[in-house]
Design an enzyme around this catalytic site. Structure first.
Site, PDB file in Angstrom:
ATOM      1  CB  THR A 166      -1.490  -0.166   1.011  1.00 44.80           C
ATOM      2  OG1 THR A 166      -1.713  -0.978   0.890  1.00 44.80           O
ATOM      3  CG2 THR A 166      -1.699   1.713   1.553  1.00 44.80           C
ATOM      4  CB  THR A 210      -0.338  -3.827   6.346  1.00 47.89           C
ATOM      5  OG1 THR A 210      -1.248  -4.403   5.782  1.00 47.89           O
ATOM      6  CG2 THR A 210       0.690  -3.339   6.050  1.00 47.89           C
TER       7      THR A 210
END
Length: 669
Positions: A21, A197
């Site tokens: 991200t 993540t």
């Protein structure tokens, strides 16, 4: 583009950008990665790239230096304005970066009508599965951190994967690729891995095992909100990871998120929407970043083996995780244990409990008897497995191995790593699953209760320290006995003033002030007895890795422990001092006690450089065996020494420099 010599006050960090991200942009279908967006965005922000540091003026980072540069009196040539966009790539200093895959975007990867990016690097294949390119570098402004050695800038390059991966697509081959790229670029001072993540804790756990005998800092980080958004956590996470990597040597694979640095094999992702996405429930953070940067040096692992760093390049894919649930059938268990499966992580209830059905226990025992490695961990995020309950003991009787307080991600990747070691038997794999290899589990608490420090004990210890100083400073064997008492004034005056007595903490602080001087003096004189006295239990063979926060060795506030304490003037460690003086016995003891071979002093030099410069061949051999390498800053001075040795036909010096990894002219005699 031009390459540059590394200044003494500069660290070099390689950022391996795998995806995630952090570097995404908003597309028609949500967040999507965009090649080179991250690099160009960081270049435009002066906190991540200060063009004033790129040799554009002298005395960089100072008020006068900026005034000279801004008035045109600094470098004598026109220079791009700080943060200016559109600066030609050819003006950016470069760093040589290697990869196991081609660097950049091949034409086949471009979409129809898309042109080759202007910042596309020129990639060259130099060996089988080894490619290299000179990547434009960025450099941070000069800054100082607590416990550091003065102001320092961080120069870094970004090795961007093509294609960029969503972390949900990460596989074993990708973990091995990251480990390989760290090995290929081990001349850098530290490494930051940008990663999505979702599976970051799996990757950080896997890398902690794949990176064997690691001597440099490796940090994984990412973001919940991409850098392209006005409100994001990407800036803090990347800046924090880059700062720690550039200023401290924490020789572990770590994970940095939300102002906290964790041991990489101790974390799990607990939230998909909080900025504090990760937690380490069974082990305290290594670093907390606030106004100050507080490093918990007590818990940082230190390498104590005399082995060079290497990346292990295989993991067994034949492992799985099975989470127990009420009503689980033996058919489900048997399905998990079918060939080619070799290992299973069993997530049990509570402290290691499982249903006590005979069919289930039979299935587990049959699997273990066939050579299957079954490791029990707890489904609870916090806590460990034990045999406190009968339902837990039956698992052990069936052959299941307790996994202590390992996370599911760590237990799975550790099992995969150990099963890939063909030289290990099944019994050895089972034994090693319960032993901390990289601080991934907490050792069983000792039944012995440590004695509390007292004032008398500390005074006695200080007397020993001062006696050692006298011993090192006087050649005579008839040394005076030094005696210290807490009462330095007569009793009448003491009673009238009613002062506080000298506390044990004050005595311990005095001792802590004296020890760094003593350990440097002992290293300089090659006094093994005094050096062992300073290093304490670690010098006697105990592990330098602390795996329980209840264990608090002395001098935990010193970066890397007393064995790595720095002289305030020169910034040299005891290893620097011993290497400079050719004290091979002290060098060996220091290395086995956790001395960091990659530390640089205030002049930018390593212990290996000083040993080679002085011609201490045995010390050089020992340091190289322990993984020492010359820094980029050492290289220029080493080149000059080689030229002088070549002119003088000093073959011994040439051989020493060659052992350090330097290229020697072929025509030497």
């Amino acid at each position: 583009m031009e390459s540059i010599v590394q200044p003494a006050n500069e660290s070099r960090v390689l950022i391996i950008y795998t995806g995630g991200t952090i570097g995404m942009l908003v597309g028609q279908q949500g967040y999507v990665p965009e090649p080179y967006f991250l690099t160009e965005t960081l270049r435009s922000q002066t906190r991540f790239h200060d063009p004033l540091q790129d040799s554009l003026f002298s005395n960089a980072g100072s008020v006068q230096g900026f005034r000279d540069w801004s008035s045109g009196n600094g470098s004598g040539r026109s220079s791009p304005q700080p943060g200016a966009a559109g600066t030609p790539v050819s003006l950016h200093p470069t760093l040589l970066v290697r990869s196991s895959r081609p660097i950049g975007q091949p034409p086949s990867a471009l979409s129809p009508g898309q042109q080759i990016p202007r910042n596309q690097p020129r990639c060259v294949q130099v060996a089988d599965n080894v490619y290299e390119a000179r990547l434009p570098s960025l450099v941070t402004p000069l800054s100082a951190v607590p416990g550091g050695t003065g102001s320092k800038s961080i120069r870094y390059a970004i090795l961007e994967w093509n294609p960029l991966l969503d972390s949900s697509n990460m596989e074993i081959d990708d973990w091995i690729r990251i480990a390989t790229e760290i090995e290929l670029n081990y001349t850098f001072d530290a490494f930051v891995v940008l990663h999505g993540t979702d599976t970051m804790s799996y990757t950080s756990s896997a890398l902690s095992f794949l990176l064997e005998d690691l001597g440099k800092t490796v940090i994984l980080t990412g973001a919940q909100i991409p850098l392209s958004q006005l409100r994001n956590d990407a800036v803090d996470n990347l800046m924090g990871a880059l700062t720690i990597a550039g200023h401290y040597i924490i020789p572990e694979c770590c994970l940095y998120f939300n102002h906290t640095l964790y041991r990489g094999n101790r974390v799990s992702k607990l939230s998909s929407y909080d900025l504090s996405a990760f937690n380490s429930p069974n082990f305290p953070p290594l670093v907390n970043v606030g106004i100050d940067i507080n490093v918990n040096w007590n818990d940082v692992i230190r390498q104590t083996s005399l082995r060079r760093f290497r990346a292990h390049k295989y993991m067994s894919p034949h492992v799985a995780t099975l989470r127990l649930f009420p009503g689980i059938t033996d058919a489900t268990i048997k399905a998990f244990f079918m060939p080619p499966m070799r290992g299973v992580v069993l997530e049990t209830f509570g402290a290691g409990n499982a249903p006590q059905r005979a069919d289930m226990m039979k299935a587990l025992k049959e699997a273990c008897d066939r050579g299957m490695v079954v490791v029990a961990i707890s489904q609870c995020a916090k806590g460990t497995v034990s045999d406190a309950y009968e339902t837990g003991r039956t698992l052990l009787q069936a052959g299941v191995v307790p996994g202590c307080d390992m996370t599911p991600e760590c237990a799975l990747t550790k099992l995969s790593y150990l099963l890939s070691k063909t030289e290990l038997s099944v019994k050895e794999v089972r034994d090693m699953m319960g032993i901390p290899l990289r601080g991934e589990l907490t050792r069983a608490a000792s039944s012995a209760v440590p004695s509390q420090p007292t004032l008398d004990n500390n005074l006695d210890s200080i007397q020993h320290v001062l006696s050692r100083f006298v011993r090192l400073s006087r050649p005579s064997s008839a040394l005076p006995q030094i005696t210290i008492t807490p009462e330095t004034v007569d009793s009448a005056a003491q009673d009238s003033a009613a002062p506080w007595t000298w506390t044990a903490a004050e005595a311990a602080n005095t001792e802590a002030v004296l020890f760094p001087f003593l350990v440097h003096l002992a290293a300089a004189k090659d006094d093994i007895e005094s050096l062992s006295f300073c290093l304490g239990p670690i010098a006697e063979g105990e592990s330098a890795a602390v795996t329980s926060s209840s264990e608090t060795p002395k001098f935990g506030n010193i970066a890397g422990g007393i064995v790595n304490c720095l002289d305030q003037g020169s910034g040299r460690s005891p290893l620097h001092v011993a290497a400079l003086n050719g004290n091979s016995r002290s060098v060996n003891l220091l290395l086995r006690s956790g001395a960091l071979v990659h530390l640089r002093d205030t002049l930018g030099h390593t212990a290996l450089y000083y040993a080679a410069r002085q011609g201490h061949e045995i010390v050089v051999d020992t340091l190289v065996q322990a993984g020492a390498t010359l820094s980029n800053y050492d290289g220029g001075f080493a080149d000059l020494a080689i030229k002088n040795a070549f002119r003088a036909q000093d073959t011994k010096s040439l051989c020493i420099w060659e052992n350090c990894g330097m290229k020697i002219p072929n025509s030497r005699t």
